[in-house]
Design a protein around this motif. Structure first.
Motif, mmCIF file in Angstrom:
data_model
loop_
_atom_site.group_PDB
_atom_site.id
_atom_site.type_symbol
_atom_site.label_atom_id
_atom_site.label_comp_id
_atom_site.label_asym_id
_atom_site.label_seq_id
_atom_site.Cartn_x
_atom_site.Cartn_y
_atom_site.Cartn_z
ATOM 1 N N THR A 260 0.812 -1.215 0.000
ATOM 2 C CA THR A 260 0.000 0.000 0.000
ATOM 3 C C THR A 260 0.847 1.268 0.000
ATOM 4 O OG1 THR A 260 -0.233 -0.089 2.406
ATOM 5 C CG2 THR A 260 -1.980 -1.096 1.099
ATOM 6 N N MET B 254 -4.876 5.121 -1.507
ATOM 7 C CA MET B 254 -3.684 4.470 -2.028
ATOM 8 C C MET B 254 -3.482 4.820 -3.508
ATOM 9 S SD MET B 254 -2.651 0.461 -2.177
ATOM 10 C CE MET B 254 -3.639 0.150 -3.606
ATOM 11 N N LEU C 281 -3.537 6.045 5.744
ATOM 12 C CA LEU C 281 -3.162 4.664 5.424
ATOM 13 C C LEU C 281 -2.557 3.964 6.639
ATOM 14 C CD1 LEU C 281 -1.704 5.098 1.825
ATOM 15 C CD2 LEU C 281 -3.863 4.009 2.480
#
Length: 185
Positions: free
Chosen positions: A80, A139, A160
């Motif tokens: 990611t 992402m 994230l």
């Protein structure tokens, strides 16, 4: 029972080349992590019976499952675009800027909490689904930001990271590594 702690060092500038091909370079780790997460699920079922009948966790099963989760966390964080260093193939990190902490606790496990774990985890799992949907969009935006500017915006990184923490905490809770309920923070 100890809670999961996950931190990833924010770095700037980021490597544009490794991020451009991240999905391809992450494939070997994602294939292996998929297999070891199945192993962790099987170990969790065995651990479930042990805890429900004895009230204690088996240390060997706990260590192996924790190792699986450690690798899983590092592989997903790499996939990611949280960091650029290629992750180690194994249960322990080498040069990755990832700090994953989950310590063994000698305290007896809560049998009722373990027996009803799937039911108790449903609200956290629903929250995780919503957060993961948002994380996919963040992402993709992060990928383009790194490709065009060479930097990952701090807000995107923080979102994230919180999604990764929630995932690690939920997995640890479902893998019976901890009785601490997963939270988004």
């Amino acid at each position: 029972m100890s809670a999961v702690s996950l931190d990833i060092t924010y770095t700037t500038p980021r490597n544009r080349l490794t991020n451009a091909f991240r999905v391809i370079w992450a494939i070997p780790h994602l294939i292996i992590v998929n297999a070891i997460s199945r192993l962790a699920q099987v170990l969790s079922v065995v651990q479930w019976f042990i805890v429900v009948f004895t009230g204690k966790r088996h240390r060997g099963l706990w260590d192996l499952t924790r190792g699986c989760l450690n690798w899983e966390v590092r592989a997903y964080a790499y996939a990611t675009m949280m960091y650029d260093t290629y992750p180690n193939f194994g249960f322990e990190k080498k040069d990755e800027p990832v700090e994953f902490v989950l310590d063994w606790d000698e305290a007896p496990a809560n049998r009722l909490s373990v027996a009803l774990r799937i039911i108790y985890a449903l609200p956290a799992a629903l929250l995780a689904i919503v957060v993961y949907i948002g994380a996919v969009f963040v992402m993709i935006a992060t990928c383009f930001a790194i490709l065009f500017t060479g930097n990952q915006p701090r807000g995107m990184f923080d979102f994230l990271l919180k999604a990764e923490r929630l995932g690690a905490r939920l997995s640890a809770y479902l893998y019976l590594l901890t009785d601490t309920y997963p939270k988004y923070a």
